[in-house]
Design an enzyme around this catalytic site. Sequence first.
Site, PDB file in Angstrom:
ATOM      1  N   ILE A 108      -5.743  -0.353  -2.317  1.00  0.00           N
ATOM      2  CA  ILE A 108      -5.502   1.193  -2.897  1.00  0.00           C
ATOM      3  C   ILE A 108      -6.758   1.886  -2.071  1.00  0.00           C
ATOM      4  O   ILE A 108      -7.585   0.968  -2.330  1.00  0.00           O
ATOM      5  CB  ILE A 108      -5.571   1.357  -4.397  1.00  0.00           C
ATOM      6  N   ASP A 109      -6.416   2.615  -1.567  1.00  0.00           N
ATOM      7  CA  ASP A 109      -7.184   4.308   0.071  1.00  0.00           C
ATOM      8  C   ASP A 109      -7.561   4.778  -1.209  1.00  0.00           C
ATOM      9  O   ASP A 109      -7.210   5.777  -1.740  1.00  0.00           O
ATOM     10  CB  ASP A 109      -6.945   3.775   1.103  1.00  0.00           C
ATOM     11  N   ILE A 110      -9.413   4.775  -1.498  1.00  0.00           N
ATOM     12  CA  ILE A 110      -9.673   5.822  -1.782  1.00  0.00           C
ATOM     13  C   ILE A 110     -10.956   6.829  -1.685  1.00  0.00           C
ATOM     14  O   ILE A 110     -11.593   6.415  -0.818  1.00  0.00           O
ATOM     15  CB  ILE A 110     -10.020   5.649  -3.807  1.00  0.00           C
TER      16      ILE A 110
ATOM     17  N   ASN B 133       0.635  -1.021   0.184  1.00  0.00           N
ATOM     18  CA  ASN B 133       0.185   0.051   0.182  1.00  0.00           C
ATOM     19  C   ASN B 133       0.790   1.338   0.230  1.00  0.00           C
ATOM     20  O   ASN B 133       1.406   1.431  -1.332  1.00  0.00           O
ATOM     21  CB  ASN B 133      -0.778  -0.332   1.318  1.00  0.00           C
TER      22      ASN B 133
ATOM     23  N   TYR C 151      -5.462   7.621  -1.081  1.00  0.00           N
ATOM     24  CA  TYR C 151      -4.984   8.302   0.127  1.00  0.00           C
ATOM     25  C   TYR C 151      -3.686   7.664   0.413  1.00  0.00           C
ATOM     26  O   TYR C 151      -3.762   5.918   0.043  1.00  0.00           O
ATOM     27  CB  TYR C 151      -5.425   8.364   1.098  1.00  0.00           C
TER      28      TYR C 151
END
EC number: 4.3.2.10
Length: 261
Positions: free
Chosen positions: A137-139, A111, A150
């Site tokens: 993938i943090d969105i 990440n 993010y």
Amino acid sequence: MLKKRLIPKLQFSIKPSYRGPKPVLVITRQFDSKRAIGDPVSQAKIYEAQLADELVLVDLEGTSDSWPILLDTLSNMSESLATPLSVGGGITSFEQVQQLLDRGADKVVLNSGAVNNPQLIDLVANSYGSQCVVISIDIRKESDLSRHVYIDGGSTATDWSLFSWANDCASRGAGELLITSIDNDGTGTGLDLDSIRQLRYEVNLPLIASGGCGLAQHFVAGYEVGASAVAAGTFFSQRDQNPMQCRSHIRNAGLPIRLEQ
């Protein structure tokens, strides 16, 4: 047709105890307000008995102090489970990847470390194969409705849009993308379907949708817009929900999914 996958997420924080720090399974809401719900290894065994296709184990602390605890937790899981394990949390180096694989991880989940050092994706993919590399993938949805990436547990905005970062990861050899909506995390309001729907046309990689499942129908919706798998943590912490019941609902919706060992 490839069967859809159902993946419980096991996220843990570190809790002090008289025997020393120990991992505690937690659920979150919009990446905040952590609530302890049990022991990650015990819960992993339950999920395996309930026909989870895979498990995702994530150390939410992601620090040098928590790293040995992640390794010990992984060792305990891999020794007692046959279910494939994808493991992440604070991975910043190739040496850490090697340690996880040596302890029984089937895949590594990169990440923040990948965003800060994209060459790590190339190195792991070239060394172990793309099938070993999951990019988490943090969105968040911005005011213009675009999705941006993010890192650092959702606290730091990057210059990457979801689609540009996903394409870069694909070009470097990533094998799979785990897309988590920070806005929807723990809310039970459903997945960010628009992101998954658009992303399936941007990259030729399997997509794992995550963040927001509150009903079995939310899993179905994720599959229908193009997700190969749906991952959930809070949903499966509810007493009346488990992977076996959920997959029956998915099969009844006409989607291909495993129903037995």
